[in-house]
Design a protein around this motif. Structure first.
Motif, PDB file in Angstrom:
ATOM      1  N   GLY A  60       0.603  -1.003  -0.104  1.00 43.18           N
ATOM      2  CA  GLY A  60       0.057  -0.030  -0.208  1.00 43.18           C
ATOM      3  C   GLY A  60       0.855   1.450  -0.345  1.00 43.18           C
ATOM      4  O   GLY A  60       0.798   1.853  -1.004  1.00 43.18           O
ATOM      5  N   ILE A  61       1.977   1.632   0.417  1.00 39.13           N
ATOM      6  CA  ILE A  61       2.827   2.332   0.527  1.00 39.13           C
ATOM      7  C   ILE A  61       2.913   2.758  -0.870  1.00 39.13           C
ATOM      8  O   ILE A  61       3.586   4.273  -1.302  1.00 39.13           O
TER       9      ILE A  61
ATOM     10  N   SER B 272       1.834   6.639  -6.505  1.00 36.65           N
ATOM     11  CA  SER B 272       0.194   7.660  -7.000  1.00 36.65           C
ATOM     12  C   SER B 272       0.502   8.999  -6.583  1.00 36.65           C
ATOM     13  O   SER B 272       0.385   9.881  -7.261  1.00 36.65           O
ATOM     14  N   ALA B 273       0.983   9.659  -5.744  1.00 37.68           N
ATOM     15  CA  ALA B 273       1.106  10.611  -4.901  1.00 37.68           C
ATOM     16  C   ALA B 273       2.027  11.587  -5.848  1.00 37.68           C
ATOM     17  O   ALA B 273       1.434  12.991  -6.316  1.00 37.68           O
ATOM     18  N   GLU B 274       3.160  10.668  -6.312  1.00 34.83           N
ATOM     19  CA  GLU B 274       4.438  11.391  -6.966  1.00 34.83           C
ATOM     20  C   GLU B 274       3.584  11.037  -8.595  1.00 34.83           C
ATOM     21  O   GLU B 274       4.942  11.410  -9.476  1.00 34.83           O
TER      22      GLU B 274
ATOM     23  N   VAL C 140       0.355   1.191  11.576  1.00 34.64           N
ATOM     24  CA  VAL C 140       1.223   1.606  12.011  1.00 34.64           C
ATOM     25  C   VAL C 140       2.432   1.813  11.454  1.00 34.64           C
ATOM     26  O   VAL C 140       3.118   2.328  10.831  1.00 34.64           O
ATOM     27  N   ILE C 141       2.620   0.487  10.473  1.00 35.50           N
ATOM     28  CA  ILE C 141       3.052   0.232   9.509  1.00 35.50           C
ATOM     29  C   ILE C 141       2.857   0.998   8.041  1.00 35.50           C
ATOM     30  O   ILE C 141       4.121   1.619   7.546  1.00 35.50           O
TER      31      ILE C 141
ATOM     32  N   TRP D 162       0.820   3.874   8.285  1.00 29.71           N
ATOM     33  CA  TRP D 162       0.854   4.886   8.140  1.00 29.71           C
ATOM     34  C   TRP D 162       1.736   5.826   8.713  1.00 29.71           C
ATOM     35  O   TRP D 162       2.459   6.435   8.207  1.00 29.71           O
ATOM     36  N   GLY D 163       2.822   4.844   9.136  1.00 30.45           N
ATOM     37  CA  GLY D 163       4.026   5.510   9.759  1.00 30.45           C
ATOM     38  C   GLY D 163       5.013   5.567   8.744  1.00 30.45           C
ATOM     39  O   GLY D 163       5.714   6.298   7.929  1.00 30.45           O
ATOM     40  N   GLY D 164       5.037   4.573   7.348  1.00 29.13           N
ATOM     41  CA  GLY D 164       5.701   4.821   6.175  1.00 29.13           C
ATOM     42  C   GLY D 164       5.184   5.692   5.327  1.00 29.13           C
ATOM     43  O   GLY D 164       5.975   6.964   5.003  1.00 29.13           O
ATOM     44  N   ILE D 165       4.058   6.060   5.155  1.00 27.87           N
ATOM     45  CA  ILE D 165       3.838   7.132   4.521  1.00 27.87           C
ATOM     46  C   ILE D 165       4.049   8.580   5.389  1.00 27.87           C
ATOM     47  O   ILE D 165       4.824   9.335   4.650  1.00 27.87           O
ATOM     48  N   ASN D 166       3.461   8.967   6.599  1.00 25.68           N
ATOM     49  CA  ASN D 166       4.442  10.260   7.194  1.00 25.68           C
ATOM     50  C   ASN D 166       5.349  10.706   6.638  1.00 25.68           C
ATOM     51  O   ASN D 166       6.383  11.501   6.896  1.00 25.68           O
ATOM     52  N   ALA D 167       6.305   9.073   7.207  1.00 29.10           N
ATOM     53  CA  ALA D 167       8.225   9.341   6.734  1.00 29.10           C
ATOM     54  C   ALA D 167       8.193  10.129   5.646  1.00 29.10           C
ATOM     55  O   ALA D 167       9.204  10.796   5.590  1.00 29.10           O
ATOM     56  N   TRP D 168       7.474   9.363   4.841  1.00 23.83           N
ATOM     57  CA  TRP D 168       8.302   9.435   3.225  1.00 23.83           C
ATOM     58  C   TRP D 168       8.019  11.698   3.231  1.00 23.83           C
ATOM     59  O   TRP D 168       8.351  12.000   2.400  1.00 23.83           O
ATOM     60  N   PHE D 169       6.579  11.976   4.059  1.00 19.35           N
ATOM     61  CA  PHE D 169       6.104  13.300   3.663  1.00 19.35           C
ATOM     62  C   PHE D 169       6.980  14.046   4.629  1.00 19.35           C
ATOM     63  O   PHE D 169       6.829  15.438   4.549  1.00 19.35           O
ATOM     64  N   GLY D 170       7.564  13.245   5.738  1.00 22.09           N
ATOM     65  CA  GLY D 170       8.597  14.673   6.276  1.00 22.09           C
ATOM     66  C   GLY D 170       7.995  14.711   7.434  1.00 22.09           C
ATOM     67  O   GLY D 170       8.476  15.659   8.825  1.00 22.09           O
TER      68      GLY D 170
END
Length: 293
Positions: free
Chosen positions: A47-48, A54-56, A249-250, A252-260
């Motif tokens: 999903g990440i 998709s976002a990029e 956790v995996i 949304w933690g990963g997605i938030n990390a990507w966006f800082g």
């Protein structure tokens, strides 16, 4: 001859299908148990990749933020929780969950069309079929978040969970903390948009005030619908019951990390610590120990 053969195959399939609710529950539990790593680790990691691609703008239009894929992926990640609580979902629980579903649709309709209570926002991404501006899949997005928080708090609180004020306050706070993780990541992806922006990673504080209201309603509904002692007993016997929170956790933690978005990442980490503390985070990984040695 062909018709007779087809009839025999159909009869064989019917004999293999579960016939009672208990048989269906057993079959579904086995299916989840045999695929824990795929459901709770592979799906959120996949999903990440798909959501960030998709976002990029790296995926073609039919695949980028595909509503069907988003809904399907969410349903698969929710399956351990749904299957896990199914034996405890009697008529009373189903009635309260049904009432909570109606509330979720109603408050979302109000929010989309009036901005109350979350603040003015609109959906920027197709999250599946939409009716009157509200995603039909809304209950599968929202209600499991509350149940995950409820179950984790039951484990962390131990005997203190017997005190209603302590239990309810802790779960409401946990649901609010989950939205501290969810909303910044979702806004960064463009799932929904607050036109006026907001003080917390483009999320307005009014959103969290609204979540206090909805979290309170949802927690009270689930508290009335399910027996707390039965849930604790089910947690003891069903090792995958909190696997959906592992996925959360995996993902949304990963997605938030990507966006800082480091504060949401830290809060996601706290949920991970809670899962580790209750010996729930590492169990899906035990299905494939060679990957982690």
């Amino acid at each position: 001859m062909r018709d007779r053969g087809e009839a025999a195959v159909a009869a064989s399939l019917r004999r293999r299908l579960p016939r009672t609710r208990a048989e269906w529950e057993t079959r579904l539990e086995r299916l989840v148990r045999e695929n824990r790593f795929t459901i709770s680790v592979f799906f959120p990691l996949n999903g990440i990749v798909l959501l960030l691609a998709s976002a990029e703008g790296l995926l073609p239009a039919p695949l980028a933020f595909n509503g069907f894929l988003i809904l399907l992926g969410t349903a698969v990640m929710r399956s351990p929780l749904i299957v896990g609580v199914l034996p405890l979902t009697d008529r009373r629980a189903a009635a309260w969950v049904g009432a909570l579903t109606l509330y979720a649709y109603g408050i979302e309709y109000l929010g989309v069309h009036t901005g109350v209570p979350y603040g003015e926002f609109f959906y920027g991404v197709d999250l599946g079929p939409i009716v009157a501006g509200v995603p039909l899949g809304l209950p599968i997005f929202f209600i499991p978040l509350v149940m995950n928080a409820y179950l984790l708090c039951l484990l962390l609180l131990g005997d203190r969970a017997a005190q209603a004020a302590v239990r309810l306050s802790a779960v409401i706070a946990a649901v609010l903390a989950m939205d501290v993780v969810l909303d910044p990541g979702a806004v960064a992806l463009g799932f929904w948009v607050y036109p006026a922006g907001g003080a917390f990673y483009d999320v307005p504080l009014s959103n969290y005030a609204g979540w206090v209201v909805s979290a309170t309603v949802a927690v009270l509904a689930l508290d009335q619908g399910y027996d707390g002692q039965a849930l604790v007993a089910r947690l003891d016997e069903c090792e995958f019951l909190l696997d959906d929170l592992v996925s959360f956790v995996i993902l949304w933690g990963g997605i938030n990390a990507w966006f800082g978005n480091w504060l949401p990442v830290a809060v996601a980490g706290l949920f991970g610590i809670g899962l580790l503390w209750t010996d729930r985070f590492d169990t899906p990984l035990d299905e494939f120990p060679l990957l982690w040695q």
